[in-house]
Structures are given as C-alpha cells and as structure tokens.
Design a protein around this motif. Structure first.
Motif, mmCIF file in Angstrom:
data_model
loop_
_atom_site.group_PDB
_atom_site.id
_atom_site.type_symbol
_atom_site.label_atom_id
_atom_site.label_comp_id
_atom_site.label_asym_id
_atom_site.label_seq_id
_atom_site.Cartn_x
_atom_site.Cartn_y
_atom_site.Cartn_z
ATOM 1 N N TYR A 272 19.501 -30.068 39.237
ATOM 2 C CA TYR A 272 19.411 -29.062 38.189
ATOM 3 C C TYR A 272 19.336 -29.770 36.850
ATOM 4 C CZ TYR A 272 20.721 -25.166 41.277
ATOM 5 O OH TYR A 272 20.742 -24.203 42.263
ATOM 6 N N GLU B 114 19.025 -24.992 34.829
ATOM 7 C CA GLU B 114 17.749 -24.672 35.470
ATOM 8 C C GLU B 114 17.582 -25.433 36.779
ATOM 9 O OE1 GLU B 114 14.563 -24.153 31.982
ATOM 10 O OE2 GLU B 114 15.571 -26.108 31.959
ATOM 11 N N SER C 171 10.883 -26.011 41.528
ATOM 12 C CA SER C 171 10.556 -25.066 40.478
ATOM 13 C C SER C 171 9.297 -25.543 39.746
ATOM 14 C CB SER C 171 11.713 -24.953 39.492
ATOM 15 O OG SER C 171 11.833 -26.138 38.723
#
Lengths: 116, 114
Positions: free
Chosen positions: B35, B44, B58
C-alpha cells in the motif's frame, strides 16, 4: 465511486469523553468485513477492531466498539473514555470477501484530537 | 507477537533511480500486499500477492512497479525509474487469508524522491 466514506476530516474531543467516528460503506457483496485502523503520528498502522457482515453482535475490543448498522451500511467506531493517546488518524476499511482477491480498501480517514 | 518488518525505514533517491523496498511478512501468512500513503492522504492499495503471483493490482501499479518473493521470507517492491510523485510512505502488509483476519502492517518505508 467511493466504497468507504468517512465524512469527518477532523474532530476535537475533550479527554474522558466518548467519541464516535463515522464510516459508511458501499458494497453489493453480501459477505464482507469491516476494519478500523489507528495511525498515530509515528506513522504505523494499528489494527483496532473487526466486524463481519454476518456477525449478529456489534464488535467490541476494550474501549473500542463498532456500531454496525447493516441496513444503513454504516460501521461507526466508538471510543469510550477517550485518552490523550487516542489522538491519531483513524481509518475505516472494508474487505469484500466475494472478490477473487483479498485486499482491503480504506476511507480517507478522520484525524482525532483529544484535548486535555 | 509476530510482526511485519520493513527496511529501510527511510529511503532517499534521485529521480530516475531504481529502488527496492523490502518486507518480511509474518511467517505463516499467505497473502502479501503493498500500500502507499502520500503524506497526510488516504492509504492506497497497490498490489496483492498470493501463491507466488500477483492477485490484483491497482491503476497506480504500472509497468514501473514490480513485486517479488525471492525466497521464503522476503517480499519486495521495486520501482524501476522513480518519479517525484512516487514520494510517499510505502506499507507492506500480510494476512493469513481468513475472512475475519486483519491485514498486519509493517511500520512503512518513507520514500523521498528528489
């Protein structure tokens, strides 16, 4: 669309008072988990409490409890008898168990200030 | 209590350089994550890793990023050519994969790209 919403960017609370940190979430998965993490100024992420979507009772861990209202999709963190050491950033997070992966996603956080 | 350890705690690098951030997850955990947290902002998700392969990544995790589990204990994040906007706190986390188990986070590596 945001899946975890924390509407309080910052809060000031008098020491020894109870405080409620708001969290709402959005998911179509019937099976999910909700977490709260604390991030003090030193930066580490500390796990506080977990609530499963099928859990019948609200989770409690010491001074922390989770006010889980499934129909409203809210999972507010309640800290009883706040202490100066509770001053920190608090993040609500969700895991959608039905997904292939196992990640959790975080809200933007609430910065809590405990006043002496 | 077992914990996730990350090294270094702080890394300063010049733009365009490669960096490797290192993590030792909790030994019996099977799921690993990276993250990122830009200063004062939200945490995030970058990537999850299970069974020696990426489970999900992501949009942030572009071709400049890669992860590896080079041996039985380490889990690394490589940024091939750092940009100024890569400056952030990078957290490694691990989980045993149980539904009600939290992710256990390391203390993070603060990456500063100059």
């Amino acid at each position: 669309a945001q899946k975890i919403t924390q509407t309080q960017p910052g809060m000031f609370v008098q020491e020894k008072e109870a405080v409620t940190l708001d969290c709402t979430y959005d998911t179509s998965d019937p099976s999910y988990g909700l977490f709260w993490y604390k991030q003090p100024s030193s930066g580490e992420m500390i796990f506080l409490i977990y609530q499963g979507s099928y859990d019948q009772q609200n989770a409690t861990e010491g001074r922390y409890s989770l006010n889980f209202q499934k129909a409203r999709k809210s999972a507010n963190l309640v800290i009883s008898a706040s202490q100066l050491g509770d001053s920190a950033m608090y993040f609500c997070a969700m895991r959608e168990v039905g997904n292939r992966d196992d990640k959790i996603i975080f809200g933007k956080g609430t910065r809590l200030h405990i006043l002496p | 209590e077992p914990e996730v350890t990350q090294t270094p705690s702080h890394q300063v690098t010049q733009m365009g350089q490669e960096v490797i951030l290192r993590c030792v997850p909790i030994s019996n955990h099977l799921y690993f994550y990276w993250y990122r947290q830009i200063l004062g902002q939200k945490v995030e998700f970058l990537v999850s890793f299970y069974n020696n392969e990426i489970s999900e990544k992501s949009e942030i995790f572009d071709d400049q990023f890669s992860v590896e589990r080079p041996d039985g204990s380490n889990f690394t994040l490589k940024i091939r050519s750092t940009k100024l906007e890569d400056s952030a706190m990078y957290f490694c986390a691990s989980s045993d994969g149980e539904r009600n188990s939290p992710l256990h986070f390391g203390n993070g590596t603060r990456l500063t790209v100059t």
